[in-house]
Motif scaffolding. Structure first.
Motif, PDB file in Angstrom:
ATOM      1  N   PRO A 156       0.812  -1.227   0.000  1.00 40.01           N
ATOM      2  CA  PRO A 156       0.000   0.000   0.000  1.00 40.01           C
ATOM      3  C   PRO A 156       0.842   1.273   0.000  1.00 40.01           C
ATOM      4  CG  PRO A 156      -0.863  -1.579   1.587  1.00 40.01           C
ATOM      5  CD  PRO A 156       0.468  -2.109   1.126  1.00 40.01           C
ATOM      6  N   TYR A 207       1.183   4.194  -3.060  1.00 42.94           N
ATOM      7  CA  TYR A 207       1.070   5.651  -2.922  1.00 42.94           C
ATOM      8  C   TYR A 207       2.165   6.342  -3.745  1.00 42.94           C
ATOM      9  CZ  TYR A 207       1.656  10.285  -0.847  1.00 42.94           C
ATOM     10  OH  TYR A 207       1.805  11.637  -0.676  1.00 42.94           O
ATOM     11  N   LYS A 238      -2.432   2.472  -5.087  1.00 42.67           N
ATOM     12  CA  LYS A 238      -2.813   2.385  -3.673  1.00 42.67           C
ATOM     13  C   LYS A 238      -3.894   1.316  -3.457  1.00 42.67           C
ATOM     14  CE  LYS A 238      -3.597   6.898  -3.461  1.00 42.67           C
ATOM     15  NZ  LYS A 238      -2.853   7.515  -4.579  1.00 42.67           N
TER      16      LYS A 238
END
Length: 412
Positions: free
Chosen positions: A45, A49, A331
């Motif tokens: 995750p 980003y 993400k």
């Protein structure tokens, strides 16, 4: 992707040499591999980003530096923490490259996401095929430290050069598919987490990946339990024990599975393809537990299981792109990919269940149940949830109160 594959798949060649050189227990050395898997998975995750923020070139170049550094660290390591550090650095590097390449494939090929992602993931799954023998030969001739150093620089250098040929599509350069259920707007991570579809996907992903990892991780012990480990399989032009031959099939079938099922899903839909694949894996595992005492059956059925398992990494990523758009897919898929990390935590439960029941058949039937449950969800629940989600996503989100007020003032 090919350049990163050895970080995971060639590790097994180095473990006996490390053990012989330093005298550590194999279980202690293998903690490094566990660290690698956890870092690669659970940081997805965060990497997502940065993928969405900086784009593919910067992320793959950074990942290349990390995978090269990982094996350089291993080449000079003389303590277990040194190898653990190398594993963590390698996990970061592979995670950056793997996630970026998958996300870029999703963005470029909306009509053929399944095939594009399958081929990309297949590069990682089968990427070590050409270098396994050279690495093994160099370990024998020059030692594992020099091999780590040379191939670390080689692999990192190749990935670093390849990074600068990557780019993401510009706005309006690609259009959504008219053949598949695809969202007409891009969801943010927060919006995706607020949908029923996302949590249904993560439940299905966890069930299938946990079952497959349990079966794959314990295949050697299962072969012993079924009494087929040492059986010599005669294929006329060569003879090999059943277990190593089954493990070879793992790589071949994993390499075939991802683009094959991805291609099928582009034509008949992700949901139907999931039903076929998950059902095939479930019944394959049941049959392995029931007929696996026969060496030929063990070989064939383990191949079926591997074929039906490898597709999860192409189907779920392609479905995520279809459902949530691609602007923030780094993400969103990063969070979805943590299902693999959840599955890794459940894998040791297989040993506990085996010890409690005295047989691996119980484990196999439990795993098969998880796959068939996921197949049921793909058949009975996913189509309805996905159709409702896509129908809702084609409607533009309502303007907020400030926008309405501004529009009213402009009209006056």
């Amino acid at each position: 992707m090919v350049a990163t594959a050895n970080i995971q798949y060639a590790w097994t060649l180095f473990v006996p040499e490390i053990q012989e050189t330093f005298g550590w227990e194999r279980a202690s050395i293998q903690i490094a591999f566990t660290i690698f898997v956890l870092v690669q998975t659970w940081l997805a995750p965060i990497e997502g980003y940065f993928i969405d923020k900086f784009g593919p070139r910067v992320m793959v170049a950074f990942g290349a530096i990390m995978i090269g550094s990982a094996w350089v660290i291993n080449s000079g390591a003389t303590t277990l923490p040194g190898f653990y550090l190398g594993a963590a650095v390698g996990g970061i590097g592979v995670g950056c490259i793997y996630a970026t390449c998958i996300n870029n494939a999703l963005k470029w090929f909306p009509d053929r996401r399944g095939l594009a992602v399958g081929l990309t993931a297949g590069g990682y799954g089968a990427g070590s095929a050409a270098t396994i023998l050279p690495i093994a030969a160099m370990i024998d001739s020059a030692g594992f430290q020099e091999t780590f150093f040379f191939f670390g620089l080689l692999q990192g250098g190749l990935a670093f050069l390849a990074a600068w040929f990557l780019r993401g599509p510009q706005a309006g350069e690609v259009k959504a598919s008219n053949k598949l259920n695809q969202s007409r707007r891009d969801y943010t991570l927060k919006e995706a987490l607020n949908t029923k579809l996302f949590w249904l996907m993560i439940l299905m992903f966890t069930c299938v990946v946990t079952g497959g990892m349990m079966a794959v991780a314990q295949l050697g012990v299962i072969a012993v339990d079924l009494g087929v480990k040492e059986f010599e399989v005669n294929l006329y032009f060569f003879t090999m024990a059943a277990l190593p031959l089954a493990l070879m099939l793992d790589r071949v079938m994993n390499g075939i599975s991802r683009p094959l099922f991805g291609y099928v899903s582009d034509h008949i839909g992700r949901e139907k393809t999931m039903v076929i694949a998950f059902t095939l894996e479930g019944f394959g595992i049941v049959a392995l537990g029931y007929f696996g005492h026969n060496p030929w059956a063990f070989l064939i059925l383990s191949g079926v299981v591997f074929l039906a398992w490898g597709e999860v990494y192409s189907l779920f990523s392609a479905l995520a792109g279809d459902a949530f758009g691609t602007k923030h897919i780094g993400k969103i898929y990063g969070v979805l990919y943590t299902a693999k990390g959840i599955g890794a935590l459940f894998v040791p439960l297989g040993n506990i269940l085996m010890e409690a029941t005295g047989t691996w058949s119980t484990v196999l039937y439990t795993v098969a149940g998880m796959d068939l449950f996921a197949a049921f969800l793909a058949l009975a629940v996913l189509p309805k949830v996905l159709s409702a989600h896509v129908a809702k996503s084609t409607v533009a989100p309502p303007p907020d109160a400030m926008e309405q007020k501004g529009a009213a003032s402009a009209h006056a």
